[in-house]
Design a protein around this motif. Structure first.
Motif, PDB file in Angstrom:
ATOM      1  N   LEU A  75      12.897  67.640 135.809  1.00  0.00           N
ATOM      2  CA  LEU A  75      11.462  67.347 135.913  1.00  0.00           C
ATOM      3  C   LEU A  75      10.617  68.566 135.552  1.00  0.00           C
ATOM      4  CD1 LEU A  75      11.044  65.043 139.051  1.00  0.00           C
ATOM      5  CD2 LEU A  75      11.982  64.543 136.811  1.00  0.00           C
ATOM      6  N   THR A  76      10.977  69.750 136.112  1.00  0.00           N
ATOM      7  CA  THR A  76      10.148  70.919 135.809  1.00  0.00           C
ATOM      8  C   THR A  76      10.320  71.347 134.352  1.00  0.00           C
ATOM      9  OG1 THR A  76      11.816  72.469 136.645  1.00  0.00           O
ATOM     10  CG2 THR A  76      10.128  71.768 138.198  1.00  0.00           C
ATOM     11  N   ALA A  77      11.503  71.064 133.776  1.00  0.00           N
ATOM     12  CA  ALA A  77      11.717  71.411 132.363  1.00  0.00           C
ATOM     13  C   ALA A  77      10.712  70.685 131.467  1.00  0.00           C
ATOM     14  CB  ALA A  77      13.142  71.081 131.940  1.00  0.00           C
ATOM     15  N   THR A  78      10.315  69.460 131.851  1.00  0.00           N
ATOM     16  CA  THR A  78       9.375  68.707 131.018  1.00  0.00           C
ATOM     17  C   THR A  78       7.952  69.282 131.104  1.00  0.00           C
ATOM     18  OG1 THR A  78       8.889  67.152 132.796  1.00  0.00           O
ATOM     19  CG2 THR A  78      10.645  66.534 131.284  1.00  0.00           C
ATOM     20  N   MET A  79       7.696  70.182 132.052  1.00  0.00           N
ATOM     21  CA  MET A  79       6.380  70.794 132.187  1.00  0.00           C
ATOM     22  C   MET A  79       6.204  71.999 131.253  1.00  0.00           C
ATOM     23  SD  MET A  79       4.603  69.100 134.475  1.00  0.00           S
ATOM     24  CE  MET A  79       5.332  67.592 133.839  1.00  0.00           C
ATOM     25  N   ARG A  80       7.300  72.357 130.564  1.00  0.00           N
ATOM     26  CA  ARG A  80       7.306  73.563 129.730  1.00  0.00           C
ATOM     27  C   ARG A  80       6.159  73.622 128.703  1.00  0.00           C
ATOM     28  NH1 ARG A  80       9.509  78.585 130.340  1.00  0.00           N
ATOM     29  NH2 ARG A  80       8.808  79.629 128.465  1.00  0.00           N
ATOM     30  N   PRO A  81       5.841  72.517 128.024  1.00  0.00           N
ATOM     31  CA  PRO A  81       4.766  72.596 127.021  1.00  0.00           C
ATOM     32  C   PRO A  81       3.402  72.960 127.608  1.00  0.00           C
ATOM     33  CG  PRO A  81       6.032  70.583 126.737  1.00  0.00           C
ATOM     34  CD  PRO A  81       6.484  71.203 128.030  1.00  0.00           C
ATOM     35  N   LEU A  82       3.245  72.880 128.917  1.00  0.00           N
ATOM     36  CA  LEU A  82       1.947  73.172 129.538  1.00  0.00           C
ATOM     37  C   LEU A  82       1.773  74.646 129.872  1.00  0.00           C
ATOM     38  CD1 LEU A  82       1.697  70.154 132.034  1.00  0.00           C
ATOM     39  CD2 LEU A  82       0.767  70.333 129.722  1.00  0.00           C
ATOM     40  N   VAL A  83       2.823  75.458 129.628  1.00  0.00           N
ATOM     41  CA  VAL A  83       2.764  76.867 130.015  1.00  0.00           C
ATOM     42  C   VAL A  83       2.071  77.696 128.935  1.00  0.00           C
ATOM     43  CG1 VAL A  83       4.117  78.897 130.640  1.00  0.00           C
ATOM     44  CG2 VAL A  83       4.860  76.641 131.385  1.00  0.00           C
ATOM     45  N   ARG A  84       0.950  78.325 129.315  1.00  0.00           N
ATOM     46  CA  ARG A  84       0.244  79.219 128.388  1.00  0.00           C
ATOM     47  C   ARG A  84       0.927  80.580 128.366  1.00  0.00           C
ATOM     48  NH1 ARG A  84      -5.329  78.387 127.202  1.00  0.00           N
ATOM     49  NH2 ARG A  84      -5.894  80.561 127.527  1.00  0.00           N
ATOM     50  N   PRO A  85       0.827  81.296 127.237  1.00  0.00           N
ATOM     51  CA  PRO A  85       1.418  82.628 127.184  1.00  0.00           C
ATOM     52  C   PRO A  85       0.841  83.490 128.306  1.00  0.00           C
ATOM     53  CG  PRO A  85       0.575  81.959 125.040  1.00  0.00           C
ATOM     54  CD  PRO A  85       0.137  80.930 126.012  1.00  0.00           C
ATOM     55  N   GLY A  86       1.711  84.263 128.958  1.00  0.00           N
ATOM     56  CA  GLY A  86       1.254  85.168 130.010  1.00  0.00           C
ATOM     57  C   GLY A  86       1.128  84.518 131.376  1.00  0.00           C
ATOM     58  N   ASN A 137       3.169  77.774 124.974  1.00  0.00           N
ATOM     59  CA  ASN A 137       2.322  77.003 124.073  1.00  0.00           C
ATOM     60  C   ASN A 137       0.907  77.564 124.136  1.00  0.00           C
ATOM     61  OD1 ASN A 137       0.890  75.123 122.702  1.00  0.00           O
ATOM     62  ND2 ASN A 137       1.375  73.415 124.069  1.00  0.00           N
ATOM     63  N   PRO A 138       0.472  78.267 123.055  1.00  0.00           N
ATOM     64  CA  PRO A 138      -0.861  78.884 123.084  1.00  0.00           C
ATOM     65  C   PRO A 138      -1.968  77.836 123.223  1.00  0.00           C
ATOM     66  CG  PRO A 138       0.425  79.616 121.183  1.00  0.00           C
ATOM     67  CD  PRO A 138       1.158  78.468 121.783  1.00  0.00           C
ATOM     68  N   ALA A 139      -1.683  76.600 122.816  1.00  0.00           N
ATOM     69  CA  ALA A 139      -2.708  75.557 122.862  1.00  0.00           C
ATOM     70  C   ALA A 139      -2.763  74.868 124.226  1.00  0.00           C
ATOM     71  CB  ALA A 139      -2.440  74.519 121.779  1.00  0.00           C
ATOM     72  N   ALA A 140      -1.875  75.287 125.154  1.00  0.00           N
ATOM     73  CA  ALA A 140      -1.876  74.646 126.474  1.00  0.00           C
ATOM     74  C   ALA A 140      -3.192  74.924 127.189  1.00  0.00           C
ATOM     75  CB  ALA A 140      -0.706  75.181 127.302  1.00  0.00           C
ATOM     76  N   PRO A 141      -3.682  73.943 127.975  1.00  0.00           N
ATOM     77  CA  PRO A 141      -4.981  74.121 128.621  1.00  0.00           C
ATOM     78  C   PRO A 141      -4.953  75.220 129.679  1.00  0.00           C
ATOM     79  CG  PRO A 141      -3.955  72.061 129.295  1.00  0.00           C
ATOM     80  CD  PRO A 141      -3.073  72.661 128.255  1.00  0.00           C
ATOM     81  N   ALA A 142      -6.099  75.867 129.868  1.00  0.00           N
ATOM     82  CA  ALA A 142      -6.227  76.938 130.854  1.00  0.00           C
ATOM     83  C   ALA A 142      -6.220  76.362 132.265  1.00  0.00           C
ATOM     84  CB  ALA A 142      -7.515  77.710 130.617  1.00  0.00           C
ATOM     85  N   TRP A 143      -6.041  77.250 133.259  1.00  0.00           N
ATOM     86  CA  TRP A 143      -6.078  76.833 134.661  1.00  0.00           C
ATOM     87  C   TRP A 143      -7.534  76.742 135.080  1.00  0.00           C
ATOM     88  CZ3 TRP A 143      -1.756  78.109 138.445  1.00  0.00           C
ATOM     89  CH2 TRP A 143      -0.533  78.213 137.778  1.00  0.00           C
TER      90      TRP A 143
END
Lengths: 102, 242
Positions: free
Chosen positions: B95-106, B3-9
């Motif tokens: 549980l970890t599958a639901t975290m998928r939308p938070l993953v930024r490309p790369g 998700n390119p719109a996911a927040p940065a670390w």
């Protein structure tokens, strides 16, 4: 006793499967079936495992264990607090074992 | 699919997560102490407690492992302990599958590694943030760090005071397992569809516990119950379609 090779092996194995599961959930998120038999099966595993852990312990115990389990359930349903429920269970089983002389 | 719109670390997110998880971490600590006391009883050394809590970092799997643990290394059921850990932790797939939308490309690999710090508690807090349109992997990691520190300190503390408690059954502490699992189970109740798999699991486990020595009843009950639930769901699904 510090530790043993057997214990280290068991802990290393626990670490490996835990890390593998946690990472693959995220990596395979788009490939895990969202519907169908496998998805339903995965969804039901945690509850079934917990029920298997609880049932023999309660049934093979005596009156004290059965009453304490009922009290634990009641406190959890009312208060929705894991620690309060656990504490109730422990205190109840302690008092009931004393009272029933078991 | 990232998700390119996911927040940065960012450090901000990390510390927000670390702070937000303090209240839940306190209840984690409470049963961490109980686990430590029981670990002493099961024959784990202080070093083994630190290694298991610090590396495996999975409360319910660690409780189940104690059930199987033996004080003499030669009789330690290594295979069953690892298998039980696998079965109890399978839910983390979901549980970890639901975290998928938070993953930024790369950041896929980094994010997958970060899942090691996912526990039920910081997962729940992060899902709560996501519902408000916030939440990030950094938030999850911050929360996980808090939970990890509390868990580590509590289990070590429990192991140390465990030496002062000679016989846990005298104080009802052996019942802490059952009570904790029962409360966790009730927390999973989502509706009548759960009744059948739970009853099947309970019955099969009770019968297996009587017939088979050791802790295999956890597996037989768990497998029978979850299959019963899946079969029942499928049949209901077909009934809806027709």
């Amino acid at each position: 006793m510090l530790t043993s090779p057997e214990a280290l092996l068991a802990i290393a194995g626990m670490l490996a499967v835990t890390v593998a599961i946690k990472a693959s959930g995220l990596l395979l998120a788009n490939r895990l079936p969202q519907t169908g038999f496998i998805a339903a099966w995965l969804r039901h595993i945690p509850g079934a495992v917990l029920a298997s852990l609880v049932a023999p312990a309660v049934v093979t115990g005596g009156t004290a264990e059965i009453l304490a389990a009922a009290a634990t359930a009641l406190v959890f349903v009312v208060a929705r607090n894991l620690f309060a429920a656990m504490a109730t269970g422990v205190i109840m089983v302690f008092l009931l074992r004393m009272a029933l002389g078991g | 699919m990232q998700n390119p719109a996911a927040p940065a670390w960012t450090a901000d997110h990390f510390f927000a997560g670390a702070r937000a998880c303090i209240p839940v971490a306190i209840s984690v600590a409470a049963y961490g102490v109980v686990w430590g006391v029981l670990a002493k009883q099961a024959g784990l050394s202080l070093l083994e407690v630190m290694l298991m809590s610090g590396l495996v970092f999975a409360g319910s799997a660690q409780f189940v492992a104690l059930d199987l643990w033996t004080a003499t290394p030669s009789t330690l059921p290594i295979g069953p302990i690892i298998l039980a850990t696998l079965i109890v932790n399978l839910r983390y797939l979901l549980l970890t599958a639901t975290m998928r939308p938070l993953v930024r490309p790369g950041t896929e690999k980094r994010s997958a590694a970060a899942m090691w710090l996912l526990s039920d508690e910081n997962w729940a807090m992060t899902v709560g943030e996501m519902a408000k349109g916030r939440g990030s992997i950094a938030f999850l990691v911050g929360g996980g760090t808090t939970v990890w520190c509390f868990w580590m300190v509590a289990t070590v503390f429990g192991r140390l005071i465990g030496s002062a408690i000679d016989d846990p059954t005298k104080y009802g502490l052996d019942f802490a397992f059952t009570a904790t699992f029962l409360a966790l189970l009730l927390g999973m109740w989502k509706g009548k569809a759960d009744l059948l798999p739970w009853l099947v699991a309970a019955l099969v486990a009770i019968i297996s516990a009587k017939l088979i020595p050791g802790s295999w009843y956890i597996l037989t009950g768990g497998i029978a119950g979850s299959f019963a639930g899946a079969i029942a769901e499928r049949r209901r699904g077909y009934a809806h379609q027709s």
